[in-house]
Design a protein around this motif. Structure first.
Motif, mmCIF file in Angstrom:
data_model
loop_
_atom_site.group_PDB
_atom_site.id
_atom_site.type_symbol
_atom_site.label_atom_id
_atom_site.label_comp_id
_atom_site.label_asym_id
_atom_site.label_seq_id
_atom_site.Cartn_x
_atom_site.Cartn_y
_atom_site.Cartn_z
ATOM 1 N N GLY A 195 0.839 -1.185 0.000
ATOM 2 C CA GLY A 195 0.000 0.000 0.000
ATOM 3 C C GLY A 195 0.877 1.240 0.000
ATOM 4 O O GLY A 195 2.075 1.166 0.226
ATOM 5 N N ASP A 196 0.294 2.360 -0.284
ATOM 6 C CA ASP A 196 0.875 3.706 -0.283
ATOM 7 C C ASP A 196 0.723 4.365 -1.640
ATOM 8 O O ASP A 196 0.424 5.550 -1.718
ATOM 9 N N TRP A 197 0.976 3.652 -2.734
ATOM 10 C CA TRP A 197 0.701 4.169 -4.074
ATOM 11 C C TRP A 197 -0.784 3.945 -4.330
ATOM 12 O O TRP A 197 -1.280 2.836 -4.220
ATOM 13 N N HIS A 198 -1.528 4.996 -4.698
ATOM 14 C CA HIS A 198 -2.987 4.920 -4.696
ATOM 15 C C HIS A 198 -3.603 4.365 -5.969
ATOM 16 O O HIS A 198 -4.822 4.439 -6.145
ATOM 17 N N GLY A 199 -2.803 3.804 -6.844
ATOM 18 C CA GLY A 199 -3.325 3.143 -8.029
ATOM 19 C C GLY A 199 -2.767 1.737 -8.144
ATOM 20 O O GLY A 199 -1.790 1.379 -7.484
ATOM 21 N N VAL A 200 -3.414 0.922 -8.976
ATOM 22 C CA VAL A 200 -2.893 -0.418 -9.221
ATOM 23 C C VAL A 200 -1.545 -0.310 -9.926
ATOM 24 O O VAL A 200 -1.413 0.401 -10.921
ATOM 25 N N LYS A 201 -0.552 -1.011 -9.402
ATOM 26 C CA LYS A 201 0.763 -0.987 -10.034
ATOM 27 C C LYS A 201 1.494 -2.292 -9.760
ATOM 28 O O LYS A 201 1.647 -2.702 -8.608
ATOM 29 N N GLN A 202 1.950 -2.926 -10.848
ATOM 30 C CA GLN A 202 2.740 -4.142 -10.722
ATOM 31 C C GLN A 202 4.219 -3.786 -10.709
ATOM 32 O O GLN A 202 4.717 -3.108 -11.598
ATOM 33 N N ILE A 203 4.922 -4.256 -9.684
ATOM 34 C CA ILE A 203 6.365 -4.049 -9.598
ATOM 35 C C ILE A 203 7.091 -5.210 -10.260
ATOM 36 O O ILE A 203 8.033 -5.030 -11.032
ATOM 37 N N ASN A 204 6.673 -6.411 -9.943
ATOM 38 C CA ASN A 204 7.125 -7.625 -10.624
ATOM 39 C C ASN A 204 6.017 -8.650 -10.468
ATOM 40 O O ASN A 204 4.937 -8.337 -9.955
ATOM 41 N N GLU A 205 6.245 -9.891 -10.900
ATOM 42 C CA GLU A 205 5.153 -10.853 -10.902
ATOM 43 C C GLU A 205 4.657 -11.211 -9.507
ATOM 44 O O GLU A 205 3.540 -11.709 -9.338
ATOM 45 N N ARG A 206 5.452 -10.903 -8.469
ATOM 46 C CA ARG A 206 5.056 -11.222 -7.102
ATOM 47 C C ARG A 206 4.843 -9.995 -6.221
ATOM 48 O O ARG A 206 4.540 -10.125 -5.036
ATOM 49 N N THR A 207 5.010 -8.811 -6.761
ATOM 50 C CA THR A 207 4.922 -7.580 -5.970
ATOM 51 C C THR A 207 3.959 -6.606 -6.631
ATOM 52 O O THR A 207 4.178 -6.192 -7.777
ATOM 53 N N TRP A 208 2.893 -6.230 -5.905
ATOM 54 C CA TRP A 208 1.858 -5.357 -6.462
ATOM 55 C C TRP A 208 1.410 -4.320 -5.424
ATOM 56 O O TRP A 208 1.373 -4.590 -4.224
#
Length: 377
Positions: A195-208
């Motif tokens: 949490g903290d970023w207020h939109g959906v965002k994929q960092i990698n296949e296991r981190t969102w």
């Protein structure tokens, strides 16, 4: 095959002082409805748990009523909820969380991750490794201890944290509450719910990042969703699907009007918005008096149709055409007034004097508007 719902940044207790009282109250209520919708989603999709990655509350000082209403809104899902303190609702010695416990408002199926550690949901096959914020800002990575946390081998290792993945988020927000981008690898996590970023965002296949379930600002960053995460077994690749929960769509348009077709296109776009819209317009350029009247009429209709419409016309100049002036029948003294206002607006271009001249032109045009034109509309 464990499945869970990932959400964050509810910001409950947030106020909307920039809006009219009626609109602000509706936007506040939409946030409670969003919790109810995600609880219904978790039930519908037979999720094993709901994980809330921080900022459940917007501030430590929210009312007791807000606290009670938040936990009441979770009643639609009877499985376990794990809630993490974020930067807005950090787990201080005396916090909104300690107050919630004193009130007896926390249901038995809600786990408050107020300390760094593991919440083992044995029946669900999930171990939640939590990194709660115990102050608003930290400069060390609170997820680093995840690597040392032991969990049963048959349980999914799910990290739950609130902060900024370093080097991968825009807007230069990497200053506090840092999180290493390779944390899932170094801590052997099956998934890291952020949490903290207020939109959906994929960092990698296991981190969102899941983002907030109900938008609360004018930023085009895929807000208004929750994530449902399906992981077949420890080590398997997560299957992540996003589900829309937002009631209101927020639109902020910066428009420059130069020719009549610019205005026509803008008015068409306004007319095509869904009724559950929050629209903020900032206009610059030039308009004829006829165009200004048309804009005013469309905005008046939109204000009654949509949740909220605000329009900043301070960057607009009114440039009456000869046809405008002829239709106003502004001869003699009135014609001189129109000309003086035009010259005053053009001479100053910006500032209070220009705004007064522009508004005066618009008002005068409305007063002098032929009666047959009003009937025709």
């Amino acid at each position: 095959m464990p499945k869970f719902l990932h959400t964050a940044d509810w910001q409950m207790g947030r106020t909307y002082s920039r809006f009219d009282a009626e609109d602000g109250a509706a936007l506040v209520e939409a946030r409670y409805e969003a919790i109810e919708r995600l609880a219904a989603l978790a039930t519908e999709h037979q999720c094993d748990a709901v994980l809330v990655a921080g900022d459940v509350f917007d501030a430590q000082t929210v009312s007791d009523r807000t606290i009670r209403r938040v936990f009441n809104a979770t009643s639609g899902f009877k499985g376990p909820w794990v809630m993490l303190p974020g930067n807005h609702d950090a787990a201080l010695a005396e916090s909104v969380w300690s107050r919630a416990k004193r009130l007896g408002a926390v249901p038995q199926n809600v786990y408050l991750a107020l300390e760094s550690g593991v919440t083992s949901l044995l029946d669900q096959g999930i171990a939640v490794l939590s990194a709660p914020l115990t102050q608003r800002h930290t400069y060390g990575d609170l997820t680093q201890p995840f690597a040392e946390m032991e969990t049963a081998p048959d349980l999914l290792r799910i990290g739950l944290a609130h902060g900024s993945v370093q080097g991968l988020l825009p807007d230069e927000i990497d200053s506090t509450n840092p999180i290493a981008p390779d944390r899932t690898t170094t801590a052997n996590l099956d998934y890291l719910a952020l949490g903290d970023w207020h939109g959906v965002k994929q960092i990698n296949e296991r981190t969102w990042y899941s983002g907030t379930p109900e938008p609360e600002r004018f930023r085009n960053n895929d807000a208004g969703y929750v994530l449902i995460v399906d992981i077949e077994s420890p080590g398997a690749t997560p299957q992540v699907t996003r589900h829309e929960t937002a009631r209101y769509q927020w639109h902020q348009w910066l428009e420059t009007l130069s020719v009549p077709s610019d205005l026509d296109e803008l008015l068409i776009r306004i007319g095509k918005l869904p009724e559950a819209s929050v629209l903020d317009l900032k206009l610059s350029g030039t308009l004829t008096l006829a165009g200004d009247q048309k804009l005013t009429e469309v905005l008046s209709i939109a204000e009654a149709r949509y949740r909220s419409v605000t329009c900043d016309r301070s960057g607009l100049q009114l440039e009456p055409t000869e046809e405008d002036i002829a239709e106003l029948h502004a001869d003699g003294y009135l014609g001189e007034v129109v000309q003086e206002l035009r010259e005053s607006q053009q001479a100053t271009e910006e500032g209070e004097e220009a705004a007064v001249a522009r508004d005066a032109l618009g008002i005068l045009a409305g007063l002098l508007k032929p009666k047959d034109a009003e009937v025709a509309q």
